[in-house]
Write an enzyme that holds these catalytic residues in place. Structure first.
Site, mmCIF file in Angstrom:
data_model
loop_
_atom_site.group_PDB
_atom_site.id
_atom_site.type_symbol
_atom_site.label_atom_id
_atom_site.label_comp_id
_atom_site.label_asym_id
_atom_site.label_seq_id
_atom_site.Cartn_x
_atom_site.Cartn_y
_atom_site.Cartn_z
ATOM 1 N N GLU B 43 0.880 -1.170 0.000
ATOM 2 C CA GLU B 43 0.006 -0.043 0.081
ATOM 3 C C GLU B 43 1.048 1.372 0.257
ATOM 4 O O GLU B 43 1.873 1.294 0.906
ATOM 5 C CB GLU B 43 -0.814 -0.115 1.339
ATOM 6 C CG GLU B 43 -1.557 1.143 1.494
ATOM 7 C CD GLU B 43 -2.630 1.102 2.835
ATOM 8 O OE1 GLU B 43 -1.955 0.291 3.734
ATOM 9 O OE2 GLU B 43 -3.552 1.645 2.830
ATOM 10 N N LYS B 125 -9.804 2.345 -1.178
ATOM 11 C CA LYS B 125 -9.849 1.671 -0.022
ATOM 12 C C LYS B 125 -11.349 1.845 0.502
ATOM 13 O O LYS B 125 -11.827 3.163 0.573
ATOM 14 C CB LYS B 125 -8.859 2.464 0.989
ATOM 15 C CG LYS B 125 -8.472 1.602 2.293
ATOM 16 C CD LYS B 125 -7.106 2.045 2.947
ATOM 17 C CE LYS B 125 -6.876 1.661 4.242
ATOM 18 N NZ LYS B 125 -5.581 2.362 4.910
ATOM 19 N N CYS B 177 -5.122 -2.853 3.106
ATOM 20 C CA CYS B 177 -4.993 -2.986 4.363
ATOM 21 C C CYS B 177 -6.229 -3.160 5.322
ATOM 22 O O CYS B 177 -6.575 -4.349 5.588
ATOM 23 C CB CYS B 177 -4.211 -1.745 4.982
ATOM 24 S SG CYS B 177 -3.170 -1.779 6.353
ATOM 25 N N GLY B 330 24.602 4.688 35.395
ATOM 26 C CA GLY B 330 24.626 3.275 36.333
ATOM 27 C C GLY B 330 23.433 2.520 36.235
ATOM 28 O O GLY B 330 23.269 1.515 37.305
ATOM 29 N N GLY B 331 22.240 3.349 35.860
ATOM 30 C CA GLY B 331 20.962 2.512 36.142
ATOM 31 C C GLY B 331 20.628 1.721 34.850
ATOM 32 O O GLY B 331 21.382 1.926 33.900
ATOM 33 N N ILE B 332 19.474 1.012 34.748
ATOM 34 C CA ILE B 332 18.956 0.141 33.854
ATOM 35 C C ILE B 332 18.661 0.823 32.522
ATOM 36 O O ILE B 332 18.986 0.222 31.526
ATOM 37 C CB ILE B 332 18.090 -0.984 34.335
ATOM 38 C CG1 ILE B 332 17.617 -2.009 33.517
ATOM 39 C CG2 ILE B 332 16.583 -0.092 34.794
ATOM 40 C CD1 ILE B 332 18.543 -3.210 33.537
ATOM 41 N N ASP B 333 17.916 1.870 32.482
ATOM 42 C CA ASP B 333 17.470 2.399 31.663
ATOM 43 C C ASP B 333 18.510 2.997 30.536
ATOM 44 O O ASP B 333 18.474 2.676 29.303
ATOM 45 C CB ASP B 333 16.427 3.636 31.756
ATOM 46 C CG ASP B 333 15.343 3.050 32.537
ATOM 47 O OD1 ASP B 333 14.670 2.042 32.408
ATOM 48 O OD2 ASP B 333 14.765 3.718 33.477
ATOM 49 N N GLU B 450 8.067 6.112 33.510
ATOM 50 C CA GLU B 450 8.223 7.273 33.819
ATOM 51 C C GLU B 450 7.456 8.256 33.040
ATOM 52 O O GLU B 450 7.001 9.382 33.689
ATOM 53 C CB GLU B 450 9.723 7.706 33.725
ATOM 54 C CG GLU B 450 10.664 6.801 34.557
ATOM 55 C CD GLU B 450 12.010 6.903 34.227
ATOM 56 O OE1 GLU B 450 12.949 6.473 34.942
ATOM 57 O OE2 GLU B 450 12.038 6.996 33.089
#
Lengths: 635, 635
Positions: B43, B125, B177, B330-333, B450
């Site tokens: 499409e 469409k 679609c 030093g954090g996960i994100d 967050e």
């Protein structure tokens, strides 16, 4: 058939059915006391209209339904016409969620009328706008879709609502906003309703945002409808502000009554003010009992001022912001912002901050101070040079380690980078902290020309809680400055020096205002060029611009001063370089910056944000443009 | 009837008809060389699909039309099926602009087919999505509207395209679609087309963005369509990325062929890769000549990784960004961001910056350094304490003048304000300048939890050019961290310490990770609470939450761990306080921050931005919520 009709031009608080219902109940009681037989409220006056995807919360829909029932219960001895969401809990919309209609309710003596000749005890919107900031099909099932589902034509469903009233039966043509703007739709609601039998009155309930010049157009269109139908038409619109996140709309009200000859016989004044207007309408003679009125033009700077003043007041109140900080440079944009806010929230709630670096001239520093004194606002000066120097030094002197090579290297800050460091130092370091300490937010003073091409620094002068003049071209900012001095303040609060000085960011020695050096944007031309990219209904691209240039009709097409183009760009090469420079920025960094820009207060018929939708897809030139360019440069 | 069919699963570059046409021409030539009789493209493969309001540029439409003609000219000895905008220059859309259709073209031997039993030489469409990120009605005139205009039913217009081919006449059911997702629409395109006569093959050309779990659903829905129709169905989707400004979508391709029994007999692999797939289809037996395949589940972390990896690569390439700076705490994100980017653009193009203040623990500083070493990225440490102290001191020691009273006063910076000053110092002062000097941009590492409640600082950690993990809940971030270590890197690039440490912003002594103090968000519960506000098809509000809480079914409804709610909130008062705290932030400051947030890379079925639309309307509690709360607190 003399009817006393109340136009309930209320302030609608979006997303607050509790408050809106309270407002309506008070107006209904007042109208009844005033002897009105009918009161008409705007479209979606219980929930509000621009709510984003709050429509997807079933609990919110139930709530709105219940408040609607409360209104019907209050319709003792008065007919109450109002807009609300109409929910069919048994059916789904095309998104699979519960079905919602943008609905027109007619309540009298505790019940809803109109279900005798329609599938629901309310009427629903036939024409749903899906342009500009409108997303009606996203949320609401239109009459056209309902007709398709029921195997009928929309015309079959378009019927009047008949009301037995003490002094006769009233045939109402119930329209919702866009139903009155049918020119580009194959379904025409008004003739379809008129064909169904006796209609005494057309009623268009709207939630129609203010747009410069729209009322004049509406008066032409709606007057013609009343004339063609041969019955009076009453238009009721709300006041207040509503937003779609990126773009904030003011609603001016301006509820209007047209007689059967298409003459305006009543218009709610002033704009932007809640009103309970009482109109004594003689339906036997199609409302010709009242004299025709002249309606003044609404596309001038006075309306821009009214919309911005109202928008700032309402928006700051809505988000609970009582105090505001504005960085003032001594230039025109921040000065106009400051003068607007000083009127809207009071000078004592405003803190103006001048933040000079070594590039700021004594002239602009002095003009900033003068402005603060003229407005009577709190004022302070917080220089940024030390902090900027510290940042440059810290970055340049701290080595970066490349573990692949084991080498250390230093980063270099160029003059261009330092310009952005200054801008960010002002907004993100100083203003944001000062605003928090002062107890409020800080403004973005960007105008529409800068916003179009991203002539601003992200997290710098592009930041703020609201871009109040972000929908004004630079020449409109100057117009507004003059208007503020002459008509709002009646004295020169914005010093003449600020009007006269060359516009400049003063971020480097190349932008030395004392030497007459300023912005790279030549506003008398670029304002109009950029406007053609954004605001033309058929948006212009470099292909159109180059074609008009070649044909010698560019200035006429853009609406700028004749002769200007040749004066600014003596050769096609210079013209094309300039065109591509700005087209690249408009489609490149400009988009990236607008994605993170603050909400803009809309006044034009195309504001950035939710009105002008855009993708970060980069720059494109059509094949014909490339051919035309080749031809022009080969001559 | 053996047909060799090529699935042209191309990369579509939005807004670049020139490049897309070139891609198609190459694929057409290759398919012809491979002996294919038919090639099917997705499409809107010439213009791209998500273009914002670029559709309002007539010059762009002309350009797309001309490129479409070029494709038809290249259809010598091969049938080319493709999507493009179909323009009717004689008619208008409902916005008054020139009329555009989302169109399906069938080209063969230099001409377009299908105009013999349809008003245009292309199909259009029928069902146009207007939910999530889709705005089809804004731009395109649907078949349903065309039918209404022509005084016909949509079903009358839904006809097959007949193609004379060397080995027989082929009846094609041409779908775009959403035409294949008809469950919630009153018009059903496939049965309508099948009713019109012999159809040998259904073809659904799509531009369908990747959403976690969508392919599995599509396989169920489309398989059933093929089975019900009793003919094979071919689904062709594009790869690449497209965006709507605020939200960026990846396209995984996954073009699929279903036989007449609804079995998958072909699926383009791998995902997210352009492919010219050749399928030998025997239409005499409905495609049962090929063996049925198992299609694996697609709702796992591996697909999240693929989509993010691909999205980062494509987006940085599209905006010309070769180098990237990431602030790592030093954090996960930030660790997951760094590991993603290191794979996507190469570690040598990545500069990781640690910016400690006095509140950052030796543990997290050491973990940041360890991460950089593990990834082999450039690394530097730029402390912010001096600059933060300077800012506080400058503001507190500079008097503000109040002209009304003539008095001078000083502003006070509280501890909370100082937290935001730190965050902005990192992003707007350090990272923005470092990124410019390094020659690129810096990332936003915010996750979806967050982002939901605005637990971030504007112009601080909320800033960046892209929020790559902004559509992941915190538990998905941890899942992705483990996946990166185990399956992408095959070693512990993200140190175990980063996985184990309590999530914390480390902006004050109240967030001391060494003492186990961290974020106020209890992710194992709040991830799921917030998800119910945003991602439930019927969005939950406090009314629903409180009802479920009262009924004891909250955890089951949210999908979080049983027993958690009672453990976190021993009393209804504590439960309600927590609920209202986050609901207020979600609808208050959270919206304000999202308006200015960077683009988010979407993976869920509801990403913030253009998918989840919202207004800055403040906080609302329904009447039933207030009653329920009163009841619970009165017990």
């Amino acid at each position: 058939m003399q009817f006393k009709i109340a136009l309930g031009q209320m302030e609608v608080r979006p997303g607050r059915p509790d408050i809106n219902t309270q407002t309506m109940l008070e107006m209904i009681n007042q109208a009844r006391r005033d002897g009105a037989e009918v009161i008409i409220f705007p479209e979606m006056c219980i929930p509000g209209y621009l709510l984003g995807d709050t429509w997807e919360q079933p609990s919110f829909l139930r709530d709105c339904e219940e408040y609607g029932l409360e209104i019907s219960k209050a319709s003792d001895r008065i007919t109450v016409l109002f807009g609300n969401v109409g929910v069919d809990w048994q059916k789904t919309g095309e998104d699979g969620r519960v079905r919602k209609y943008n609905a027109f309710f007619v309540a009298r003596d505790g019940k809803f009328w109109g279900g005798d000749n329609f599938p629901y005890p309310f009427r629903i919107k036939t024409l749903q706008p899906n342009y500009r900031q409108f997303d009606d099909d996203r949320h609401f099932y239109s009459l056209r879709k309902l007709a398709l589902e029921l195997g009928k034509t929309p015309e079959e469903l378009l019927t009047p609502v008949y009301l037995p009233l003490p002094n006769g039966r009233l045939g109402l043509g119930c329209l919702l906003c866009e139903d009155g703007w049918a020119a580009d739709y194959s379904t025409k609601p008004i003739p379809a309703i008129m064909n169904k039998g006796s209609v005494n009155l057309l009623i268009n309930i709207s939630s129609s945002p203010f747009t410069l010049g729209k009322n004049n157009k509406r008066n032409r269109v709606f007057a013609e409808q009343a004339r063609a139908a041969g019955v009076p038409l009453i238009y009721v619109n709300n006041v207040g502000i509503q937003n779609n996140g990126k773009t904030i709309y003011t609603f001016d009200g301006s509820s209007t009554v047209y007689n059967k000859n298409g003459e305006v016989i009543y218009c709610s004044r002033p704009s932007f003010k809640p009103n309970l207007d009482l109109v004594e309408l003689d339906l036997a003679n199609g409302g010709t009992n009242l004299p025709a009125l002249d309606v003044p033009a609404d596309d001038n700077v006075s309306f821009i001022y009214q919309a911005l003043h109202y928008g700032i007041q309402k928006f700051t109140a809505a988000i609970g912001m009582r105090k505001v900080v504005i960085g003032i440079s001594g230039g025109i944009d921040s000065a106009v912002s400051a003068a607007l806010y000083a009127k809207a929230i009071g000078p004592s709630n405003l803190l103006l901050v001048n933040m000079p670096s070594r590039y700021n001239s004594p002239t602009t520093r002095q003009l900033a101070r003068q402005l603060a004194e003229n407005l009577g606002c709190c004022y302070t000066v917080l220089p940024i040079q030390e902090s900027v120097d510290y940042t440059v030094k810290q970055i340049e002197s701290t080595p970066v380690i490349n573990p692949a090579t084991g080498e250390k290297f230093a980063l270099q800050i160029t003059s261009f980078m330092s310009e952005n460091i200054q801008a960010r130092d002002r907004s993100a370091r100083v203003l944001a902290a000062v605003a928090a300490a002062f107890g409020g937010g800080f403004t973005c003073n960007a105008n529409k020309a800068e916003t179009t091409v991203g002539y601003s620094t992200l997290y710098g002068d592009q930041a703020g809680f609201l871009a109040a003049i972000g929908d004004l071209w630079k020449h409109q900012v100057y117009d507004l400055a003059r208007y503020l001095n002459r008509h709002v303040y009646g004295r020169e609060v914005i010093p003449k020096g600020i009007m006269d000085i060359v516009p400049s960011a003063e971020l480097s020695s190349d932008q030395d205002v004392e030497a007459g050096k300023g912005d790279p944007i030549a506003y008398p031309y670029h304002d109009y060029l950029f406007r053609s990219f954004v605001q033309r209904w058929d948006k212009a691209t470099p292909e159109d611009i180059l074609q008009w240039y070649e044909q010698g009709i560019l200035e006429a097409k853009l609406g700028c001063r004749p002769g200007l183009v040749q004066q600014l760009f003596p050769t096609p090469r210079q013209f094309i370089d300039d065109l591509e420079r700005w087209w690249n920025l408009f489609n490149g960094l400009g988009v990236a910056k607008r994605i993170q820009a603050p909400p803009i207060l809309a006044v034009s018929r195309r504001a950035f944000g939710f009105d002008h939708r855009e993708a970060q897809n980069g720059v494109y030139y059509t094949r014909r443009y490339r051919q035309l360019k080749h031809k022009l440069l080969s001559v």
